[in-house]
Structures are given as C-alpha cells and as structure tokens.
Design a protein around this motif. Structure first.
Motif, PDB file in Angstrom:
ATOM      1  N   GLN A   8       0.824  -1.205   0.000  1.00 30.17           N
ATOM      2  CA  GLN A   8       0.000   0.000   0.000  1.00 30.17           C
ATOM      3  C   GLN A   8       0.861   1.259   0.000  1.00 30.17           C
ATOM      4  OE1 GLN A   8      -1.823  -0.673   3.867  1.00 30.17           O
ATOM      5  NE2 GLN A   8      -0.623   0.963   4.799  1.00 30.17           N
ATOM      6  N   THR A   9       0.233   2.379  -0.384  1.00 28.38           N
ATOM      7  CA  THR A   9       0.906   3.679  -0.308  1.00 28.38           C
ATOM      8  C   THR A   9       0.208   4.621   0.677  1.00 28.38           C
ATOM      9  OG1 THR A   9      -0.358   4.561  -2.177  1.00 28.38           O
ATOM     10  CG2 THR A   9       1.780   3.513  -2.666  1.00 28.38           C
ATOM     11  N   GLU A  10      -1.081   4.341   0.989  1.00 28.16           N
ATOM     12  CA  GLU A  10      -1.840   5.154   1.937  1.00 28.16           C
ATOM     13  C   GLU A  10      -2.734   4.229   2.765  1.00 28.16           C
ATOM     14  OE1 GLU A  10      -1.140   8.240   2.152  1.00 28.16           O
ATOM     15  OE2 GLU A  10      -0.342   8.771   0.183  1.00 28.16           O
ATOM     16  N   PHE A  11      -3.220   4.745   3.917  1.00 30.27           N
ATOM     17  CA  PHE A  11      -4.263   4.041   4.641  1.00 30.27           C
ATOM     18  C   PHE A  11      -5.065   4.967   5.548  1.00 30.27           C
ATOM     19  CE2 PHE A  11      -1.135   4.146   7.962  1.00 30.27           C
ATOM     20  CZ  PHE A  11      -1.832   4.047   9.160  1.00 30.27           C
ATOM     21  N   LYS A  69     -13.653  11.444  10.020  1.00 29.92           N
ATOM     22  CA  LYS A  69     -12.938  11.235  11.277  1.00 29.92           C
ATOM     23  C   LYS A  69     -12.125   9.937  11.289  1.00 29.92           C
ATOM     24  CE  LYS A  69     -16.088  13.919  14.194  1.00 29.92           C
ATOM     25  NZ  LYS A  69     -16.988  13.906  15.372  1.00 29.92           N
ATOM     26  N   VAL A  70     -12.807   8.811  11.031  1.00 33.10           N
ATOM     27  CA  VAL A  70     -12.162   7.503  11.138  1.00 33.10           C
ATOM     28  C   VAL A  70     -12.433   6.693   9.875  1.00 33.10           C
ATOM     29  CG1 VAL A  70     -11.982   5.379  12.495  1.00 33.10           C
ATOM     30  CG2 VAL A  70     -12.502   7.548  13.640  1.00 33.10           C
ATOM     31  N   PRO A  71     -11.419   6.048   9.283  1.00 30.00           N
ATOM     32  CA  PRO A  71     -11.655   5.182   8.117  1.00 30.00           C
ATOM     33  C   PRO A  71     -12.610   4.040   8.462  1.00 30.00           C
ATOM     34  CG  PRO A  71      -9.311   5.644   8.384  1.00 30.00           C
ATOM     35  CD  PRO A  71      -9.990   6.144   9.628  1.00 30.00           C
ATOM     36  N   GLN A  72     -13.452   3.677   7.486  1.00 31.88           N
ATOM     37  CA  GLN A  72     -14.438   2.613   7.680  1.00 31.88           C
ATOM     38  C   GLN A  72     -14.329   1.591   6.547  1.00 31.88           C
ATOM     39  OE1 GLN A  72     -18.301   4.464   8.109  1.00 31.88           O
ATOM     40  NE2 GLN A  72     -17.720   5.555   9.950  1.00 31.88           N
ATOM     41  N   PRO A  73     -13.192   0.898   6.423  1.00 31.23           N
ATOM     42  CA  PRO A  73     -12.990  -0.006   5.292  1.00 31.23           C
ATOM     43  C   PRO A  73     -13.773  -1.311   5.386  1.00 31.23           C
ATOM     44  CG  PRO A  73     -11.145  -0.145   6.801  1.00 31.23           C
ATOM     45  CD  PRO A  73     -12.000   0.979   7.286  1.00 31.23           C
ATOM     46  N   ASP A  74     -14.138  -1.841   4.215  1.00 32.84           N
ATOM     47  CA  ASP A  74     -14.661  -3.186   4.040  1.00 32.84           C
ATOM     48  C   ASP A  74     -13.648  -3.967   3.195  1.00 32.84           C
ATOM     49  OD1 ASP A  74     -17.238  -2.809   5.369  1.00 32.84           O
ATOM     50  OD2 ASP A  74     -17.763  -1.541   3.662  1.00 32.84           O
ATOM     51  N   ILE A  75     -13.959  -5.243   2.925  1.00 30.11           N
ATOM     52  CA  ILE A  75     -13.013  -6.096   2.209  1.00 30.11           C
ATOM     53  C   ILE A  75     -13.430  -6.253   0.753  1.00 30.11           C
ATOM     54  CG2 ILE A  75     -11.878  -8.343   2.140  1.00 30.11           C
ATOM     55  CD1 ILE A  75     -11.192  -6.609   4.581  1.00 30.11           C
ATOM     56  N   TYR A  76     -12.474  -6.059  -0.161  1.00 29.96           N
ATOM     57  CA  TYR A  76     -12.695  -6.114  -1.603  1.00 29.96           C
ATOM     58  C   TYR A  76     -11.765  -7.140  -2.258  1.00 29.96           C
ATOM     59  CZ  TYR A  76     -15.547  -1.910  -1.253  1.00 29.96           C
ATOM     60  OH  TYR A  76     -16.541  -1.012  -0.937  1.00 29.96           O
ATOM     61  N   LEU A  77     -12.110  -7.486  -3.508  1.00 27.77           N
ATOM     62  CA  LEU A  77     -11.359  -8.515  -4.240  1.00 27.77           C
ATOM     63  C   LEU A  77     -11.135  -8.077  -5.678  1.00 27.77           C
ATOM     64  CD1 LEU A  77     -10.315 -11.516  -3.965  1.00 27.77           C
ATOM     65  CD2 LEU A  77     -12.513 -12.200  -4.965  1.00 27.77           C
ATOM     66  N   PRO A 136     -21.519  -9.682  13.127  1.00 24.46           N
ATOM     67  CA  PRO A 136     -22.146  -9.241  14.374  1.00 24.46           C
ATOM     68  C   PRO A 136     -21.136  -8.936  15.480  1.00 24.46           C
ATOM     69  CG  PRO A 136     -22.454 -11.605  14.046  1.00 24.46           C
ATOM     70  CD  PRO A 136     -21.897 -11.061  12.772  1.00 24.46           C
ATOM     71  N   HIS A 137     -19.899  -9.425  15.337  1.00 25.50           N
ATOM     72  CA  HIS A 137     -18.864  -9.189  16.343  1.00 25.50           C
ATOM     73  C   HIS A 137     -17.977  -7.992  15.997  1.00 25.50           C
ATOM     74  CE1 HIS A 137     -16.135 -11.108  13.436  1.00 25.50           C
ATOM     75  NE2 HIS A 137     -17.048 -12.051  13.324  1.00 25.50           N
ATOM     76  N   HIS A 138     -18.413  -7.171  15.041  1.00 21.34           N
ATOM     77  CA  HIS A 138     -17.630  -6.001  14.621  1.00 21.34           C
ATOM     78  C   HIS A 138     -18.392  -4.729  14.957  1.00 21.34           C
ATOM     79  CE1 HIS A 138     -14.694  -3.750  12.346  1.00 21.34           C
ATOM     80  NE2 HIS A 138     -15.624  -3.245  11.562  1.00 21.34           N
ATOM     81  N   ASN A 139     -17.658  -3.656  15.351  1.00 23.11           N
ATOM     82  CA  ASN A 139     -18.342  -2.397  15.681  1.00 23.11           C
ATOM     83  C   ASN A 139     -19.097  -1.856  14.463  1.00 23.11           C
ATOM     84  OD1 ASN A 139     -15.307  -0.261  15.874  1.00 23.11           O
ATOM     85  ND2 ASN A 139     -16.101  -1.462  14.167  1.00 23.11           N
ATOM     86  N   SER A 140     -20.321  -1.387  14.702  1.00 21.10           N
ATOM     87  CA  SER A 140     -21.132  -0.849  13.611  1.00 21.10           C
ATOM     88  C   SER A 140     -20.724   0.590  13.323  1.00 21.10           C
ATOM     89  CB  SER A 140     -22.619  -0.903  13.968  1.00 21.10           C
ATOM     90  OG  SER A 140     -22.923   0.061  14.957  1.00 21.10           O
ATOM     91  N   ARG A 141     -21.004   1.021  12.112  1.00 23.03           N
ATOM     92  CA  ARG A 141     -20.679   2.397  11.730  1.00 23.03           C
ATOM     93  C   ARG A 141     -21.433   3.419  12.583  1.00 23.03           C
ATOM     94  NH1 ARG A 141     -20.817  -0.416   6.720  1.00 23.03           N
ATOM     95  NH2 ARG A 141     -18.871  -0.197   5.550  1.00 23.03           N
ATOM     96  N   GLU A 142     -22.582   3.002  13.127  1.00 23.20           N
ATOM     97  CA  GLU A 142     -23.411   3.931  13.908  1.00 23.20           C
ATOM     98  C   GLU A 142     -22.992   4.008  15.371  1.00 23.20           C
ATOM     99  OE1 GLU A 142     -24.687   1.409  11.987  1.00 23.20           O
ATOM    100  OE2 GLU A 142     -24.995   2.750  10.272  1.00 23.20           O
ATOM    101  N   HIS A 143     -22.025   3.188  15.797  1.00 21.38           N
ATOM    102  CA  HIS A 143     -21.642   3.166  17.209  1.00 21.38           C
ATOM    103  C   HIS A 143     -21.041   4.519  17.611  1.00 21.38           C
ATOM    104  CE1 HIS A 143     -19.770   1.991  20.985  1.00 21.38           C
ATOM    105  NE2 HIS A 143     -20.448   0.854  20.926  1.00 21.38           N
ATOM    106  N   GLU A 168     -14.466   2.535  16.328  1.00 20.56           N
ATOM    107  CA  GLU A 168     -13.003   2.552  16.367  1.00 20.56           C
ATOM    108  C   GLU A 168     -12.360   2.412  14.991  1.00 20.56           C
ATOM    109  OE1 GLU A 168      -9.286   0.631  18.910  1.00 20.56           O
ATOM    110  OE2 GLU A 168     -11.356   0.061  19.385  1.00 20.56           O
ATOM    111  N   TRP A 169     -12.737   1.374  14.228  1.00 18.30           N
ATOM    112  CA  TRP A 169     -12.084   1.153  12.930  1.00 18.30           C
ATOM    113  C   TRP A 169     -12.872   0.119  12.139  1.00 18.30           C
ATOM    114  CZ3 TRP A 169      -7.889   4.297  12.119  1.00 18.30           C
ATOM    115  CH2 TRP A 169      -7.202   4.154  10.908  1.00 18.30           C
ATOM    116  N   GLY A 170     -12.466  -0.071  10.872  1.00 16.75           N
ATOM    117  CA  GLY A 170     -13.144  -1.014   9.993  1.00 16.75           C
ATOM    118  C   GLY A 170     -12.445  -2.359   9.888  1.00 16.75           C
ATOM    119  N   ILE A 171     -12.847  -3.148   8.886  1.00 16.80           N
ATOM    120  CA  ILE A 171     -12.294  -4.479   8.644  1.00 16.80           C
ATOM    121  C   ILE A 171     -11.047  -4.331   7.777  1.00 16.80           C
ATOM    122  CG2 ILE A 171     -12.888  -6.836   8.006  1.00 16.80           C
ATOM    123  CD1 ILE A 171     -15.800  -5.797   7.609  1.00 16.80           C
ATOM    124  N   GLU A 172      -9.962  -4.974   8.170  1.00 15.23           N
ATOM    125  CA  GLU A 172      -8.717  -4.808   7.427  1.00 15.23           C
ATOM    126  C   GLU A 172      -7.813  -6.024   7.582  1.00 15.23           C
ATOM    127  OE1 GLU A 172      -6.996  -1.268   9.078  1.00 15.23           O
ATOM    128  OE2 GLU A 172      -6.437  -2.229  10.950  1.00 15.23           O
TER     129      GLU A 172
END
Length: 240
Positions: free
Chosen positions: A26-29, A89-97, A122-129, A133-137
């Motif tokens: 990667q070059t950014e995150f 404020k905080v990145p909210q990434p999902d997983i892509y292919l 269900p064990h991951h923080n929701s965007r509305e919380h 804290e952060w997304g899936i990475e």
C-alpha cells in the motif's frame, strides 16, 4: 531503495511462484487515494517496482484502498484488500477482491467487488456506534483442504475500552467471491489486550497463525505470537 511515494507505505503482502517473489504494498491508509503497488524480486532482497496493480477510485466506496494481499485460489490469482469511502474522522474499510485477467501476477486486474461488509459481522463495531473505532482490514484468503475458502482478517469488537477490541477473525465461503460466513474471533487474549493483523499458513491439515498482539501487562507494546490448530478437529472447518 524503491521509489514508492505515499504517506502510508507499509503492509506488504508477498507470494512466491516460479522463482519470483511478488510483493503488493500500500501507499496510503489514513486518507483518500492510495495504490496497491507491485514489486518483484528473484532473491527476496533486491526489488524492482513494476507499477500500480490497483488504484483508489475517488468518490466511490473505494475512495481509499490499502492492505493488499495476493492469493492463489483454484489456480487463479487474486488480490484481497481493504477499500473505504471518503471519511471525516475515522476510516471505515470493508473487504474487496480483484482477479488477474492474465492468470499471472502481472495483471491486468479486474475488480470483483466487495466480499465482506461491516454488516456481515455481528462481532464487529457498527458504523453507527458512538465510539466507533475502525473497519475491517488486514485480509488474507487461503484455500483449505477440500476446496473451501478461509478469509482471515481483523475486526474490532462492538464494546469495550479502546485497546481491547481488535481481534483476529475467520470467515468461510464455498467460492472466493463469497458469500462469507463468519465464525467469529479465534484468539482470546487471555487478559486485557487485543490481537490482529495475522497470516495463516496451511500444511496438510495443520493451520499455523502468525499474529500481532498487545497486552496491558506489557504496556500495550506490540508483540508477535504463533497459534496452531488441527483443521480436522475444528468444528467450524467442517460445517457447511
């Protein structure tokens, strides 16, 4: 020295095939933009930059991309990575292919799309919380004995103080594009702390997991650990 340009050059994913190491990095995150750069080496020490394999798509759900990892699944070549919309404020990434159109690591690469979303876990923080804290990475794809696909990645639990939520989790699918069914976090810190950003290696029916961890007892300093299991004894690996 490689002439990689970016404020977040890190998190390389490497695969070795036909005498060549292929690294995607990667070059950014922490901001919009970013590229998954492709570099190669025949000895693991001297690297040549070939150019970008995948670029961010401004103004889309892949406004920023990072954490690329190559995967050889069913004889085809893929890159799994994190993609995120523009954030304030905080990145909210999902997983892509993405999949190679030439069936080689040199691409060109075609986006397959999102394969795992916040809402799938269900064990991951929701965007509305209110204390999101952060997304899936940190995703990795591995083909299990028998042909099922294991997704190994990092999530953040919905509750608890910061510094205690990050976890390694697994998800399973019948095909690389999904859908993926999570089996939840797989490592218990054993004491206040967290773990994540792991790599799976499979040999026969043995799975080894190399991971990062932080524990309160060590001042939350990053440490590295290894966990192992027998796939034949894991209920989650045998359930359809």
């Amino acid at each position: 020295m490689l002439s990689l340009v970016g404020s977040g050059v890190a998190a390389p994913g490497v695969i070795f095939e036909a005498g060549v190491f292929h690294m995607f990095i990667q070059t950014e995150f922490m901001k919009s933009g970013g590229r998954c750069e492709h570099v190669v080496s025949d000895n693991g020490f001297d690297w040549t930059l070939l150019g970008s394999a995948i670029d961010a798509l401004p103004g889309t759900d892949e406004d920023g991309i990072y954490d690329p990892h190559p995967a050889l699944i069913g004889g085809k070549r893929y890159i799994v990575y994190s993609g995120m919309p523009r954030f304030t404020k905080v990145p909210q990434p999902d997983i892509y292919l993405a999949r190679s159109q030439s069936d080689s690591w040199f691409g060109p690469w075609k986006r397959v799309g999102k394969i795992l979303d916040h809402a799938d876990l269900p064990h991951h923080n929701s965007r509305e919380h209110p204390d999101y804290e952060w997304g899936i990475e940190g995703a990795q794809l591995v083909e299990l004995p028998g042909g099922r696909i294991l997704l190994n990645a990092t999530c953040f639990l919905p509750e608890g103080p910061r510094g205690s939520r990050q976890r390694v989790f697994f998800a399973l699918a019948e095909q690389v594009e999904g859908p993926y069914r999570t089996v939840g976090p797989v490592l218990d810190p054993g004491e206040p702390g967290e773990n994540g950003h792991s790599t799976v290696v499979i040999e026969g029916n043995r799975l080894a997991l190399f991971y990062q961890s932080r524990r309160a007892a060590t001042g939350h300093r990053w440490r590295y650990g290894v966990a192992k299991c027998d796939l034949a004894r894991q209920a989650w690996s045998n359930v359809a």
